[in-house]
Design a protein around this motif. Structure first.
Motif, PDB file in Angstrom:
ATOM      1  N   THR A 207      -2.779  27.849  29.757  1.00  6.89           N
ATOM      2  CA  THR A 207      -2.901  28.995  30.555  1.00  6.89           C
ATOM      3  C   THR A 207      -2.176  28.601  31.925  1.00  6.89           C
ATOM      4  O   THR A 207      -1.879  27.495  32.363  1.00  6.89           O
ATOM      5  CB  THR A 207      -4.228  29.582  30.957  1.00  6.89           C
ATOM      6  N   GLN A 249       0.145  41.312  17.583  1.00 11.54           N
ATOM      7  CA  GLN A 249      -1.260  41.020  17.337  1.00 11.54           C
ATOM      8  C   GLN A 249      -1.413  40.736  15.876  1.00 11.54           C
ATOM      9  O   GLN A 249      -2.152  39.752  15.271  1.00 11.54           O
ATOM     10  CB  GLN A 249      -2.055  41.671  17.995  1.00 11.54           C
ATOM     11  N   LEU A 252      -0.230  37.398  14.782  1.00 11.41           N
ATOM     12  CA  LEU A 252      -1.066  36.330  15.283  1.00 11.41           C
ATOM     13  C   LEU A 252      -2.196  36.177  14.469  1.00 11.41           C
ATOM     14  O   LEU A 252      -2.538  35.081  14.095  1.00 11.41           O
ATOM     15  CB  LEU A 252      -1.573  36.563  17.044  1.00 11.41           C
ATOM     16  N   ASP A 286      -6.832  26.789  17.787  1.00 17.72           N
ATOM     17  CA  ASP A 286      -5.561  26.089  18.769  1.00 17.72           C
ATOM     18  C   ASP A 286      -4.781  25.580  17.819  1.00 17.72           C
ATOM     19  O   ASP A 286      -3.535  25.350  17.866  1.00 17.72           O
ATOM     20  CB  ASP A 286      -6.135  25.509  19.971  1.00 17.72           C
ATOM     21  N   LEU A 294      -0.425  28.298  21.041  1.00 18.37           N
ATOM     22  CA  LEU A 294      -0.747  29.517  21.244  1.00 18.37           C
ATOM     23  C   LEU A 294      -1.487  29.982  22.761  1.00 18.37           C
ATOM     24  O   LEU A 294      -1.707  30.997  23.202  1.00 18.37           O
ATOM     25  CB  LEU A 294      -1.750  30.072  20.119  1.00 18.37           C
ATOM     26  N   ARG A 295      -1.812  28.751  23.316  1.00 17.89           N
ATOM     27  CA  ARG A 295      -2.474  28.810  24.791  1.00 17.89           C
ATOM     28  C   ARG A 295      -1.916  29.618  25.637  1.00 17.89           C
ATOM     29  O   ARG A 295      -2.435  30.329  26.514  1.00 17.89           O
ATOM     30  CB  ARG A 295      -3.063  27.493  25.086  1.00 17.89           C
ATOM     31  N   ASN A 297       0.067  31.919  25.280  1.00 13.23           N
ATOM     32  CA  ASN A 297       0.049  33.579  24.796  1.00 13.23           C
ATOM     33  C   ASN A 297       1.133  34.297  25.116  1.00 13.23           C
ATOM     34  O   ASN A 297       1.269  35.319  25.689  1.00 13.23           O
ATOM     35  CB  ASN A 297      -1.069  34.463  25.754  1.00 13.23           C
ATOM     36  N   VAL A 299       3.026  36.490  23.334  1.00 16.97           N
ATOM     37  CA  VAL A 299       2.776  37.098  22.155  1.00 16.97           C
ATOM     38  C   VAL A 299       2.868  38.394  22.547  1.00 16.97           C
ATOM     39  O   VAL A 299       2.118  38.826  23.684  1.00 16.97           O
ATOM     40  CB  VAL A 299       1.527  36.739  21.450  1.00 16.97           C
ATOM     41  N   ARG A 308       4.941  36.946  31.197  1.00 18.12           N
ATOM     42  CA  ARG A 308       4.179  35.947  31.113  1.00 18.12           C
ATOM     43  C   ARG A 308       4.926  34.652  31.614  1.00 18.12           C
ATOM     44  O   ARG A 308       4.160  33.748  32.112  1.00 18.12           O
ATOM     45  CB  ARG A 308       3.553  35.887  29.547  1.00 18.12           C
TER      46      ARG A 308
END
Length: 343
Positions: A207, A249, A252, A286, A294-295, A297, A299, A308
């Motif tokens: 993050t 989503q 994902l 993960d 993926l951490r 994000n 997406v 982001r």
């Protein structure tokens, strides 16, 4: 922000999707990297693993260094960052090979120093594998030899792991004093080595808050050494870019569904978790995507992803090393819909 990508040497990045339509072949890798140059990507990272830890140990995987040399000859601008693991290489020979590839590329070859984590791979390929801190002791000597060979006319080294006597390397690399040495690590021993001996710091996905803490810490460690500041802070991330958030989503959810059929791609999970010293707990979800991609994000829609990315710029990241599936099509989508927002 610079946008790089992981070269697709494993046949994909998804442990839960069998066929990603991105074969582990040199022809496909060449198409990807030449396209990436046209689309504005700055860097490719070529992982070094002799076994395929994503699709399963019985599946194809390209060898990193021979692939790097071949791609250096058919590209013009892109930085080719290739991983190297000291337990599998003679450092003097590696220095010679790196200098040669740097010459082939015209000064575009860089290294990602990796101390390794997979004991089974080392058993199969005769690599040296020891406990965590000892691996870093070897890595430190390895880096000492690389730099000595690249910078000195005649180099001698007497260490615990390596002994070099009056060695000469010519021609030297194009980059002076040495090709950029990237490295990542989360243990105390790893961060100390990187702060004192490497040029840039790379991270698994995290993050913005996690990443900022790491960057601030590494900046302080670097300042304490009296060396010049790190040249770059890079981070791995997996991208799902779609026209709508709902579509993103749904994708994902598809790629993170861990099925029994996909478990062969988790052969290295235990070693990665137990033989590394990680700062964040890692779940099987993960691990569904390589390198904690993926951490971060990334997406959503192009606008959501760009917002982001700006959070990571604010945290201090200046290089994103991205993964996509299928690689070619999704890299083009990202290049046309997200990268222009940063130009």
């Amino acid at each position: 922000m610079k946008f790089g990508f992981w070269l697709p040497i494993f046949g994909g990045w998804l442990r839960n999707v069998e066929n990603e339509n991105m074969p582990s072949t040199y022809d496909y890798a060449k198409t990807v990297i030449q396209s990436a140059e046209r689309w504005g990507y700055s860097t490719t990272l070529i992982a070094e693993l002799y076994l395929n830890d994503i699709k399963g140990v019985d599946q194809d995987v390209l060898e990193a260094w021979s692939t790097a040399a071949a791609l250096a000859a058919v590209t013009d601008k892109i930085e080719i960052m290739t991983a190297i693991r000291p337990g599998y290489h003679n450092p003097a020979v590696a220095a010679k090979m790196a200098a040669n590839i740097d010459r082939i590329s015209g000064g575009r070859f860089t290294l990602n120093i990796v101390s390794a984590w997979w004991a089974e791979e080392a058993r199969q390929y005769g690599g040296h594998f020891a406990e965590h801190d000892e691996r870093y002791e070897r890595t430190q000597e390895f880096v000492d030899v690389l730099k000595g060979m690249w910078t000195e006319e005649s180099f001698t080294y007497n260490g615990r792991y390596y002994n070099i006597e009056d060695a000469k390397l010519s021609p030297k690399p194009v980059q002076r004093p040495n090709p950029i040495l990237y490295a990542g690590g989360e243990s105390e021993r790893g961060k100390k080595l990187i702060a004192e001996h490497c040029d840039a710091y790379v991270m698994h996905g995290g993050t913005p808050e996690e990443v900022k803490i790491k960057i601030d810490d590494m900046k302080a460690r670097r300042a304490a050494t009296g060396l010049e500041p790190f040249r770059s802070f890079g981070m791995a991330a997996y991208v799902i870019c779609r026209d709508t958030e709902e579509e993103a989503q749904a994708e994902l959810a598809r790629i993170t569904t861990v099925s029994e059929d996909a478990m062969k791609g988790y052969a290295g999970f235990g070693d990665f978790v137990n033989k590394s010293q990680l700062e964040q707990k890692l779940t099987l979800q993960d691990y569904s995507v390589s390198n904690r991609g993926l951490r971060p994000n990334l997406v959503g829609t192009p606008e959501q992803i760009a917002a982001r990315v700006r959070e990571y710029e604010d945290a201090g990241v200046d290089l994103l090393l991205l993964q996509f599936s299928p690689q070619l099509e999704e890299m083009e989508r990202f290049a046309k819909s997200v990268i222009p927002k940063f130009q």
